[in-house]
Design a protein around this motif. Structure first.
Motif, PDB file in Angstrom:
ATOM      1  N   GLY A 419      -2.034   4.241  -8.309  1.00 51.96           N
ATOM      2  CA  GLY A 419      -1.080   4.648  -7.289  1.00 51.96           C
ATOM      3  C   GLY A 419       0.088   5.401  -7.884  1.00 51.96           C
ATOM      4  N   TRP A 420       1.179   5.478  -7.133  1.00 54.19           N
ATOM      5  CA  TRP A 420       2.332   6.283  -7.505  1.00 54.19           C
ATOM      6  C   TRP A 420       3.631   5.560  -7.157  1.00 54.19           C
ATOM      7  CZ3 TRP A 420      -2.118   7.956  -5.379  1.00 54.19           C
ATOM      8  CH2 TRP A 420      -2.806   9.003  -6.013  1.00 54.19           C
ATOM      9  N   VAL A 421       4.694   5.983  -7.847  1.00 51.36           N
ATOM     10  CA  VAL A 421       6.051   5.524  -7.546  1.00 51.36           C
ATOM     11  C   VAL A 421       6.947   6.756  -7.500  1.00 51.36           C
ATOM     12  CG1 VAL A 421       8.000   4.106  -8.251  1.00 51.36           C
ATOM     13  CG2 VAL A 421       5.659   3.314  -8.692  1.00 51.36           C
ATOM     14  N   ALA A 422       7.711   6.878  -6.419  1.00 50.04           N
ATOM     15  CA  ALA A 422       8.692   7.955  -6.284  1.00 50.04           C
ATOM     16  C   ALA A 422      10.075   7.320  -6.207  1.00 50.04           C
ATOM     17  CB  ALA A 422       8.413   8.784  -5.035  1.00 50.04           C
ATOM     18  N   VAL A 423      10.970   7.748  -7.085  1.00 52.29           N
ATOM     19  CA  VAL A 423      12.271   7.099  -7.215  1.00 52.29           C
ATOM     20  C   VAL A 423      13.377   8.145  -7.074  1.00 52.29           C
ATOM     21  CG1 VAL A 423      13.705   5.624  -8.677  1.00 52.29           C
ATOM     22  CG2 VAL A 423      11.210   5.450  -8.802  1.00 52.29           C
ATOM     23  N   PRO A 424      14.452   7.844  -6.336  1.00 46.36           N
ATOM     24  CA  PRO A 424      15.579   8.782  -6.248  1.00 46.36           C
ATOM     25  C   PRO A 424      16.232   8.989  -7.612  1.00 46.36           C
ATOM     26  CG  PRO A 424      15.716   7.077  -4.555  1.00 46.36           C
ATOM     27  CD  PRO A 424      14.663   6.642  -5.515  1.00 46.36           C
ATOM     28  N   GLU A 425      16.994  10.049  -7.733  1.00 46.95           N
ATOM     29  CA  GLU A 425      17.739  10.278  -8.961  1.00 46.95           C
ATOM     30  C   GLU A 425      18.816   9.201  -9.109  1.00 46.95           C
ATOM     31  OE1 GLU A 425      19.304  14.172  -9.207  1.00 46.95           O
ATOM     32  OE2 GLU A 425      17.373  15.182  -9.068  1.00 46.95           O
ATOM     33  N   GLY A 426      19.033   8.772 -10.336  1.00 47.73           N
ATOM     34  CA  GLY A 426      20.053   7.756 -10.596  1.00 47.73           C
ATOM     35  C   GLY A 426      19.469   6.519 -11.224  1.00 47.73           C
ATOM     36  N   GLU A 427      20.332   5.571 -11.527  1.00 46.33           N
ATOM     37  CA  GLU A 427      19.912   4.357 -12.235  1.00 46.33           C
ATOM     38  C   GLU A 427      19.486   3.244 -11.299  1.00 46.33           C
ATOM     39  OE1 GLU A 427      23.034   3.198 -14.839  1.00 46.33           O
ATOM     40  OE2 GLU A 427      22.920   5.007 -16.073  1.00 46.33           O
ATOM     41  N   GLY A 428      19.890   3.302 -10.014  1.00 49.90           N
ATOM     42  CA  GLY A 428      19.541   2.219  -9.099  1.00 49.90           C
ATOM     43  C   GLY A 428      20.425   1.005  -9.298  1.00 49.90           C
ATOM     44  N   PRO A 429      19.974  -0.180  -8.917  1.00 45.86           N
ATOM     45  CA  PRO A 429      18.651  -0.436  -8.341  1.00 45.86           C
ATOM     46  C   PRO A 429      18.557   0.037  -6.886  1.00 45.86           C
ATOM     47  CG  PRO A 429      19.913  -2.471  -8.375  1.00 45.86           C
ATOM     48  CD  PRO A 429      20.760  -1.443  -9.072  1.00 45.86           C
ATOM     49  N   PHE A 430      17.378   0.551  -6.534  1.00 42.99           N
ATOM     50  CA  PHE A 430      17.140   1.091  -5.207  1.00 42.99           C
ATOM     51  C   PHE A 430      16.288   0.125  -4.382  1.00 42.99           C
ATOM     52  CE2 PHE A 430      17.362   4.756  -8.128  1.00 42.99           C
ATOM     53  CZ  PHE A 430      18.461   5.413  -7.592  1.00 42.99           C
ATOM     54  N   PRO A 431      16.561   0.033  -3.080  1.00 46.36           N
ATOM     55  CA  PRO A 431      15.630  -0.715  -2.227  1.00 46.36           C
ATOM     56  C   PRO A 431      14.272  -0.028  -2.252  1.00 46.36           C
ATOM     57  CG  PRO A 431      17.192   0.541  -0.892  1.00 46.36           C
ATOM     58  CD  PRO A 431      17.649   0.658  -2.318  1.00 46.36           C
ATOM     59  N   VAL A 432      13.213  -0.809  -2.051  1.00 47.05           N
ATOM     60  CA  VAL A 432      11.850  -0.311  -2.245  1.00 47.05           C
ATOM     61  C   VAL A 432      11.056  -0.437  -0.946  1.00 47.05           C
ATOM     62  CG1 VAL A 432       9.776  -0.438  -3.671  1.00 47.05           C
ATOM     63  CG2 VAL A 432      11.976  -1.185  -4.606  1.00 47.05           C
ATOM     64  N   ILE A 433      10.350   0.627  -0.611  1.00 51.44           N
ATOM     65  CA  ILE A 433       9.462   0.605   0.552  1.00 51.44           C
ATOM     66  C   ILE A 433       8.018   0.764   0.074  1.00 51.44           C
ATOM     67  CG2 ILE A 433       8.791   1.795   2.668  1.00 51.44           C
ATOM     68  CD1 ILE A 433      11.722   2.506   3.060  1.00 51.44           C
ATOM     69  N   LEU A 434       7.193  -0.166   0.499  1.00 54.60           N
ATOM     70  CA  LEU A 434       5.759  -0.113   0.224  1.00 54.60           C
ATOM     71  C   LEU A 434       5.087   0.664   1.346  1.00 54.60           C
ATOM     72  CD1 LEU A 434       3.069  -1.012  -1.093  1.00 54.60           C
ATOM     73  CD2 LEU A 434       3.316  -3.194   0.123  1.00 54.60           C
ATOM     74  N   GLN A 435       4.449   1.797   1.010  1.00 58.63           N
ATOM     75  CA  GLN A 435       3.702   2.601   1.974  1.00 58.63           C
ATOM     76  C   GLN A 435       2.207   2.337   1.824  1.00 58.63           C
ATOM     77  OE1 GLN A 435       4.811   6.712   1.212  1.00 58.63           O
ATOM     78  NE2 GLN A 435       6.085   6.776   3.037  1.00 58.63           N
ATOM     79  N   ILE A 436       1.492   2.340   2.973  1.00 57.89           N
ATOM     80  CA  ILE A 436       0.056   2.075   2.957  1.00 57.89           C
ATOM     81  C   ILE A 436      -0.642   3.136   3.800  1.00 57.89           C
ATOM     82  CG2 ILE A 436      -1.751   0.371   3.368  1.00 57.89           C
ATOM     83  CD1 ILE A 436       0.462  -1.776   3.359  1.00 57.89           C
ATOM     84  N   HIS A 437      -1.664   3.778   3.240  1.00 57.82           N
ATOM     85  CA  HIS A 437      -2.334   4.885   3.929  1.00 57.82           C
ATOM     86  C   HIS A 437      -3.321   4.394   4.984  1.00 57.82           C
ATOM     87  CE1 HIS A 437      -6.267   4.426   2.007  1.00 57.82           C
ATOM     88  NE2 HIS A 437      -5.715   4.453   0.801  1.00 57.82           N
ATOM     89  N   GLY A 438      -3.772   5.342   5.818  1.00 59.01           N
ATOM     90  CA  GLY A 438      -4.751   5.049   6.851  1.00 59.01           C
ATOM     91  C   GLY A 438      -6.164   5.151   6.318  1.00 59.01           C
ATOM     92  N   GLY A 439      -7.112   5.093   7.216  1.00 58.80           N
ATOM     93  CA  GLY A 439      -8.502   5.233   6.810  1.00 58.80           C
ATOM     94  C   GLY A 439      -9.406   4.135   7.371  1.00 58.80           C
ATOM     95  N   PRO A 440      -9.742   3.105   6.572  1.00 62.14           N
ATOM     96  CA  PRO A 440      -9.317   2.904   5.189  1.00 62.14           C
ATOM     97  C   PRO A 440      -9.946   3.864   4.174  1.00 62.14           C
ATOM     98  CG  PRO A 440     -10.836   1.170   5.842  1.00 62.14           C
ATOM     99  CD  PRO A 440     -10.565   1.977   7.069  1.00 62.14           C
TER     100      PRO A 440
END
Length: 656
Positions: A419-440
């Protein structure tokens, strides 16, 4: 990337290339907020200079096809009523000439080998329906008699307007413009058809796709009996005589194949993209789409369906000499493959991109691709060298794009999860959202994805993966959750999430949310019934109640039974509705009014159950939209959806 920046997402469609490899024609499409619709035109790319220019200036131009002599481009354009019609224009430009005026719109087109005619499919509504009688709206139409198990389709509605096969002569692109003459005095007004077409098929069968035989005497198409009394995904391929409409079977249902594309090679050999549907006739779970050649008594398979996935994404094929070019989904990428007549497979174009369309001629290959920095570009392969022919992605990059980072973790049973992780610029800590794709059986990929970029711009880290059940990791990976949804897929998603959040100090494990659409809505609802760490959840267009799905969804006659089984106890063990009483997470339910894939009742019943049990819940219903809201909905609705998503997370998972 802000919600309104979806206007910078320019998609590039399947290209057509001239026979000498000198130029290519392709279509673009982008959301336009002012028009509140997708707009697109045709472009011409000069392959020698690697430059592109606009060829047409319509609002909705798509699906270009080049005549065999490269002089004429046929394409689809929306008319005043939004129906797609065929137009032709000179390949160097000029004023397009309208060819068809079909009340149900055109769905596919192809030039004859001599370039004198076009075959096409167009929906043929019953007289009195769908605007065929001026002034009669849908509410005044007579009732529909339904006798089969399929009666509607997402994005279309009722199936009482089957697509039929037609042929029409190609008009000259420099002829006198067509106009309707004024009626003579005391004579009734009659409607004049500019270019009469010959209808080759009739009746309740709907036809998909058109491809000419080498001699131009027949058109190949795939019939689908809409009013069927049994669940059956097996297809036939039929050749229809252009003169007289006599039909002969090229591929029968005894071959047990579901066909997604048919094309004739320059030497006359017919090739298919298809998959075996098993003894039941409806086995579509991780279907294993492969390339077949019809050059003998039985279809000959040329690619391995267990390891090469030629399904869904840009499902078409093209020819480069004697070889066939196809697209393979693999680990979030889509690569372009060359397949010889003996089944030898080599990669033509790969790397961190997704190929969405392709064409080849004179040793040159052109492809429409998406990448982490661009939603769509046209590129050219000449030998091993790739050259960009467009720079559409620059507009999106100017608004700010974060490139997600690949990760692979080992799950609790030792299985690798990618999978992947996309993080905003900066040191954080950032709140995290778990995304889940369709399909399956779909997958997250490496293309520029507005769903992730908008969240990152708002200050959220985003984590997403392709668990078991996803496409692009072999057929066994895709079939692993058959009749055990909510088990291995649940473990993979959570194991990946836990591993990457724990490993990165910029990600705040104490401030997390979860969201997903379609199957992702299913798994989101399943997760919040079993794991209560999330500050909030968004369940979008979800598959939420397998028990009611067969009687409401357009794919209900086979989807639920294949994925969750038919035993009531087994179905309940995989049903979010069966465990809704365990949910304590504040939940936003998003759905579209005209979603026939995961019908609105899936959302309303789930939302009502949450409210009945005292769980904090809200529901947002989008009028006039279907299952494709986030990808192809009205641009203003897409922005409003983003605003609702950000407002929900702002309340339940604020960025500090």
């Amino acid at each position: 990337m802000r919600p309104t920046d979806i206007e910078s997402l320019i998609g590039v469609g399947r290209p057509a290339i001239s026979s000498d490899g000198a130029f290519a024609v392709f279509a673009t499409s982008r959301p336009d907020l002012a028009a509140d619709r997708a707009v697109g035109q045709l472009w011409r790319a000069d392959l020698a200079t690697a430059s592109s220019r606009r060829l047409t200036r319509g609002v909705e131009d798509r699906s270009p096809r080049l005549s065999p002599d490269d002089a004429v481009v046929a394409f689809l354009r929306g008319d005043a009523k939004g129906r797609l019609q065929i137009f032709v224009v000179g390949s160097s430009g000029g004023e397009p000439v309208q060819v068809t005026d079909r009340p149900g719109g055109v769905t596919d087109l192809a030039f004859s080998p001599d370039g004198q005619r076009l075959a096409f499919t167009a929906r043929a509504p019953e007289p009195g329906r769908y605007g065929t009688v001026e002034g009669r709206d849908a509410g005044a139409e007579p009732p529909r008699r339904i006798t089969g198990i399929r009666w509607h389709a997402n994005g279309l509605g009722y199936l009482d307007r089957p697509a039929q096969v037609f042929v029409v002569d190609v008009p000259s692109t420099d002829a006198e413009p067509f106009y309707e003459p004024a009626p003579a005095i005391d004579e009734p007004e009659t409607r004049v058809v500019p270019h009469p077409a010959t209808q080759l098929t009739r009746g309740g069968t709907s036809w998909a796709g058109v491809a000419w035989t080498l001699d131009g005497a027949e058109v190949l198409s795939v019939p689908d009996m809409i009013e069927t009394s049994r669940r059956d995904l097996r297809d036939r391929v039929v050749a229809i005589a252009v003169d007289g409409g006599v039909q002969r079977e090229v591929l029968g249902i005894a071959e047990n194949l579901s066909v997604s594309a048919v094309q004739t090679a320059p030497d006359g050999t017919v090739f298919l993209l298809a998959h075996d549907v098993g003894g039941s006739g409806v086995d579509f779970v991780a279907p294993g789409v492969a390339l077949f050649a019809l050059d003998g008594d039985a279809p000959r398979v040329l690619t391995d369906p267990e390891t090469i996935d030629l399904g869904e994404v840009g499902s078409h094929l093209s020819f480069d000499g004697d070889d066939v070019l196809v697209q393979d989904r693999t680990r979030g990428r889509v690569r372009l493959l060359r397949v010889t007549r003996t089944g030898t497979v080599t990669e033509v174009l790969g790397g961190d991109l997704e190929v969405n369309g392709h064409a080849a001629a004179a040793g040159r290959v052109v492809a429409s691709v998406a990448s982490p920095e661009s939603f769509g570009e046209l590129v050219m392969m000449h030998g091993r060298e790739m050259r960009a022919l467009t720079r559409f992605g620059a507009a999106a990059c100017d608004r700010g794009v974060v490139v997600p980072i690949d990760h692979e973790v080992t799950g609790r049973d030792g299985y690798p999860v990618h999978g992947w992780v996309a993080v905003p610029e900066g040191e954080g800590p950032f709140p995290v959202i778990l995304q889940i794709h369709g399909g399956p059986y779909a997958a997250y990929g490496v293309h520029l994805f507005d769903e992730t970029q908008v969240l990152v711009d708002a200050g959220y880290a985003v984590v997403y993966s392709n668990p078991r059940g996803s496409a692009g990791y072999g057929r066994a990976h895709g079939r692993a959750i058959r009749q055990r949804m909510g088990t291995l897929d649940f473990f993979d998603v959570m194991d990946f999430f836990d591993a990457v959040v724990t490993a990165d100090p910029r990600l705040d494990a104490g401030r997390v949310g979860v969201m997903g659409g379609s199957y992702g809505g299913y798994l989101t609802a399943w997760i919040i019934a079993h794991d209560h760490r999330f500050a909030g959840a968004i369940v979008e267009r979800g598959f939420l109640d397998p028990a009611s799905f067969p009687g409401s969804s357009d794919i209900g006659s086979f989807f639920g039974q294949e994925y969750v089984g038919t035993d009531p106890t087994q179905v309940a063990a995989q049903s979010p509705m069966a465990v809704v009483d365990r949910v304590r997470t504040p939940t936003l339910v998003l759905h579209s009014e005209l979603d026939f894939r995961c019908p609105l009742e899936q959302a309303t019943r789930y939302y009502a159950a949450l409210k009945q049990r005292g769980t904090e819940a809200e529901m947002l219903v989008f009028p006039g939209e279907d299952h494709e809201l986030t990808r192809a909905g009205r641009p203003q609705h897409r922005v409003q959806r983003f605003e609702a998503v950000l407002e929900w997370w702002g309340r339940h998972l604020p960025v500090t």
